[in-house]
Design an enzyme around this catalytic site. Structure first.
Site, PDB file in Angstrom:
ATOM      1  N   ASP A  11       0.737  -1.002  -0.018  1.00 29.27           N
ATOM      2  CA  ASP A  11      -0.112   0.073   0.120  1.00 29.27           C
ATOM      3  C   ASP A  11       0.992   1.181   0.027  1.00 29.27           C
ATOM      4  O   ASP A  11       1.714   1.411   0.885  1.00 29.27           O
ATOM      5  CB  ASP A  11      -0.891   0.002   1.157  1.00 29.27           C
ATOM      6  CG  ASP A  11      -1.869  -1.067   1.296  1.00 29.27           C
ATOM      7  OD1 ASP A  11      -2.657  -1.333   0.291  1.00 29.27           O
ATOM      8  OD2 ASP A  11      -2.141  -1.972   2.015  1.00 29.27           O
ATOM      9  N   ASP A 130     -14.503  -5.052  -3.412  1.00 29.13           N
ATOM     10  CA  ASP A 130     -14.455  -4.862  -1.712  1.00 29.13           C
ATOM     11  C   ASP A 130     -15.857  -5.114  -1.532  1.00 29.13           C
ATOM     12  O   ASP A 130     -16.841  -4.360  -1.853  1.00 29.13           O
ATOM     13  CB  ASP A 130     -14.110  -3.258  -1.341  1.00 29.13           C
ATOM     14  CG  ASP A 130     -12.921  -3.126  -1.593  1.00 29.13           C
ATOM     15  OD1 ASP A 130     -11.687  -3.724  -1.687  1.00 29.13           O
ATOM     16  OD2 ASP A 130     -12.281  -1.722  -1.770  1.00 29.13           O
TER      17      ASP A 130
END
Lengths: 253, 196
Positions: A11, A130
């Protein structure tokens, strides 16, 4: 035999890795290029770099990061985060990514999946979903899980496949960050319906969780970012654990 | 100079990057004249077999055939390898170079398609491309069609049945997997090709 893939995720915010593995002897533990190379040497089968920078003006930083990371990486490399158009995808590919991952932009305009697939091939298009449990089903969310897309996650995965997605990167919002294990029910619900590979993400806390998601979740690959902080010393240890459980993995690399 | 042939199909950056890493003088080109002058030729390719049709129209096919007839080493990768066969079920109206016999076929319904990920090879000891590599290495695949086994197969792979993962005859080489994405093993294979 086709092996199960272990994917290391970085990330990245403004060109720096914000969570992930802390390797010893690294000159700079926040440098994506150096971390990606180290993951690859440790046995990662693939690298995913997710740009979580909020600001649009940071795109040039991202392209520079992709270029530097790709330069010394010779395993598949996926880049996601904020790719909204075919042109933006093209610039990420020419910086050295093999695949791009799209999420909110694909929900907003599903034809983007087809546009990128027609130009760069389906193998280059990962649709990230998601998903959050809602009663007996799962709903797709956007914007880092904050906004409901009002779409059933399984139906959206099927549509993404039919529009030309090459893989689905499926993150359980319920499990993400909990280290309590992947959501095997969610993963299986999608993996059993699709003909393209499904990458399970969210909730990895130890080697047994990977065994579960391959065996019970029917995942083709599993992704983790911060897991190596907790309980697992290396990707090599994880792969040896999986081999001992008769899960086929690439080892030695 | 090694010519990396650009015919508008997919991403050639990763092949260039791997050859750069090996210190090879190489260039991505869509110019038939440059392909004719090359010391070696690499034809990458991802995506649809129909995209190879543009090779004939652009004059690149003639340049490649000419180079091959002059014994210039040639490496086809993925769809680039499939193009070295007679054709593919993916696009029956598009003809391949027919350097190797047989037609590329889709995977059976019993397995997921595309075949994506790291799979293991069985290698013939006589191969020059795999010289010095371990006998059953893992390499990275991503494809929906595959070439049949034949007498020129130097590496086979199992996925819904056995298929040709690599073929080799004289100075002609084809690999279905992506050496530029197969880590250390892939780089060593590319180095072997560069040394031929």
């Amino acid at each position: 035999m086709l092996t199960k893939r272990i994917i290391a995720c970085l990330d990245v915010d403004d060109g720096r890795v914000v969570k992930g593995v802390q390797f010893v002897n690294l000159r700079d533990a926040g440098d994506p290029a150096e971390l990606a190379k180290r993951h690859s040497e440790s046995g990662a089968d693939e690298i995913v770099l997710l740009d979580i920078s909020a600001a649009h003006e940071r795109r040039s930083t991202l392209l520079d990061t992709v270029r530097r990371t790709a330069k010394q990486l010779f395993i598949p490399f996926t880049v996601g985060g904020g790719i909204r158009t075919l042109q933006e995808a093209a610039s990420v590919f020419s910086a050295g990514a093999d695949k791009i991952s799209i999420n909110s932009s694909a929900l907003a305009d599903p034809t983007l999946i087809t546009q990128i697939a027609e130009r760069f091939g389906s193998q280059a298009v990962v649709v990230a979903i998601d998903a959050k449990r809602h009663n007996d089903s799962w709903q797709a969310f956007t914007h880092g899980g904050r906004v409901s897309a009002n779409r059933n996650a399984v139906e959206w995965a099927l549509e993404a496949e039919s529009r030309g997605a090459g893989e689905i990167l499926l993150t359980s919002m319920d499990r993400d960050g909990t280290a309590s294990g992947f959501d095997c029910d969610l993963t299986r619900a999608i993996a059993d319906r699709l003909h393209i590979p499904v990458i399970a993400s969210g909730g990895a806390g130890g080697a047994p969780h990977f065994v579960e998601v391959f065996r019970e979740g029917h995942a083709d690959a599993a992704l983790a970012a911060s897991i190596f902080h907790y309980g697992l010393s290396s990707l090599g240890d994880l792969k040896q654990h999986l081999l001992a459980q008769n899960i086929p993995v690439r080892w030695p690399c | 100079m090694i010519a990396i042939v650009d015919y508008g199909a997919g991403n050639l950056v990763s092949v260039k990057k791997a050859l750069d890493w090996l210190g090879q003088d190489c260039a991505i080109t869509s110019d038939p004249a440059e392909v004719r002058r090359a010391r070696k030729i690499v034809l990458p390719g991802v995506g649809h077999f129909a995209s190879t049709a543009s090779l004939a129209k652009s004059g690149l096919q003639a340049a490649i055939s000419d180079a091959i007839s002059r014994k210039v080493p040639f490496l086809g990768i993925c769809v680039g390898m499939q193009w070295m066969f007679s054709g593919s079920e993916e696009s029956p109206e598009t003809r391949g170079l027919d350097l190797f016999p047989g037609t590329c076929a889709r995977f059976p319904q019993t397995v997921k398609s595309p075949h994506v990920g790291w799979n293991q090879l069985e290698i013939a000891s006589t191969s020059r491309l795999f010289r010095g590599l371990p006998p059953s290495p893992f390499v990275y695949f991503t494809h929906s069609y595959h070439a049949p086994l034949n007498g020129t197969t130097v590496a086979s792979c199992e996925y819904g049945g056995k298929f040709s993962a690599a073929v080799e005859r004289d100075l002609l080489f084809g690999v279905q997997f992506h050496p530029e994405k197969s880590g250390e093993i892939g780089l060593r294979l590319l180095a072997n090709f560069c040394a031929i």
